[in-house]
Design an enzyme around this catalytic site. Structure first.
Site, mmCIF file in Angstrom:
data_model
loop_
_atom_site.group_PDB
_atom_site.id
_atom_site.type_symbol
_atom_site.label_atom_id
_atom_site.label_comp_id
_atom_site.label_asym_id
_atom_site.label_seq_id
_atom_site.Cartn_x
_atom_site.Cartn_y
_atom_site.Cartn_z
ATOM 1 N N GLY A 1 3.977 7.562 2.006
ATOM 2 C CA GLY A 1 4.460 8.882 1.662
ATOM 3 C C GLY A 1 5.901 8.930 1.191
ATOM 4 N N HIS B 1 9.320 4.160 -1.151
ATOM 5 C CA HIS B 1 9.366 2.737 -0.803
ATOM 6 C C HIS B 1 8.395 1.915 -1.641
ATOM 7 C CE1 HIS B 1 8.074 -0.722 1.762
ATOM 8 N NE2 HIS B 1 9.371 -0.829 1.934
ATOM 9 N N ILE C 1 0.857 -1.191 0.000
ATOM 10 C CA ILE C 1 0.000 0.000 0.000
ATOM 11 C C ILE C 1 0.891 1.237 0.000
ATOM 12 C CG2 ILE C 1 -1.759 1.286 1.268
ATOM 13 C CD1 ILE C 1 -2.832 -1.459 2.212
#
Length: 167
Positions: A85, A88, A82
Site C-alpha cells: 500500500g 515502496h 509484491i
C-alpha cells in the site's frame, strides 16, 4: 499470459560456472524459482552452480556484481517484490531492475533477470514454476543467462579471429 510466445533457449553451456543469487523473502515462491533455475542450468550442461542468498530483492545487484567479479561465467538473479500500500514497491522494483542491468553492462557477465514484480502473492506463485504454476520464471531467467553467455562467447570468438560480429 506473459509467457506466450517465449523462445526456446536450449543451449549447451557445459563447463560454465553459474551463480544463482536469490532473495530470501517469500520462501515458497523463491523455492520454486530456485528449483526452476537449477533445472534449466542442469539441462544446459552446467554442473558448477553456487547458490548465494540475498536478504531481499534490493540486495540482489550487489551480490550479482560480486559474483560476476569473482569469475562466474553467468549470474541468475531471482527475487520477488509484491505490491503493498506504499510507494515502496515502485522504488525497490525500479532500483533492483536498473541495478541488475547495470551489473551486466558494467561487467560483461550475463545476468538472467528473474525478479518477479507482482501485484499479489497469487500472481507470484503462478510464475514460480510450482506444480500448479502457469509459468516458470526461474527457468526462463537461467535459460536467458545461458543463451546470452553462449552468444557472447561466439561474438568474442568471432571478433578475436578478426571476423565481424555484425554478420
Amino acid at each position: 499470459m506473459s509467457g506466450h510466445g517465449a523462445p526456446s533457449l536450449e543451449v549447451d553451456a557445459s563447463g560454465s560456472r553459474v551463480a544463482v543469487v536469490a532473495s530470501s523473502w517469500h520462501e515458497e515462491v523463491m523455492d520454486g524459482l530456485i528449483a526452476g533455475a537449477r533445472t534449466a542450468l542442469a539441462d544446459g550442461g552446467v554442473t558448477d552452480v553456487t547458490l548465494v542468498r540475498a536478504a531481499g530483492s534490493f540486495e540482489l545487484a550487489v551480490l550479482a556484481q560480486a559474483c560476476a567479479r569473482a569469475g562466474f561465467d553467468a549470474v541468475v538473479a531471482l527475487g520477488v517484490i509484491i505490491r503493498g500500500g506504499t510507494p515502496h514497491f515502485e522504488y525497490v522494483s525500479s532500483a533492483a531492475t536498473d541495478s541488475l542491468a547495470r551489473v551486466a553492462l558494467d561487467t560483461g557477465v550475463p545476468v538472467g533477470f528473474g525478479l518477479l514484480t507482482c501485484d499479489t502473492e497469487e500472481q507470484a506463485l503462478d510464475r514460480a514454476g510450482l506444480d500448479d504454476s502457469s509459468e516458470d520464471k526461474g527457468r526462463e531467467a537461467a535459460e536467458a543467462a545461458l543463451a546470452t553467455l553462449v552468444t557472447l562467447r561466439s561474438v568474442l570468438a568471432e571478433t578475436a579471429l578478426g571476423g565481424r560480429a555484425d554478420r
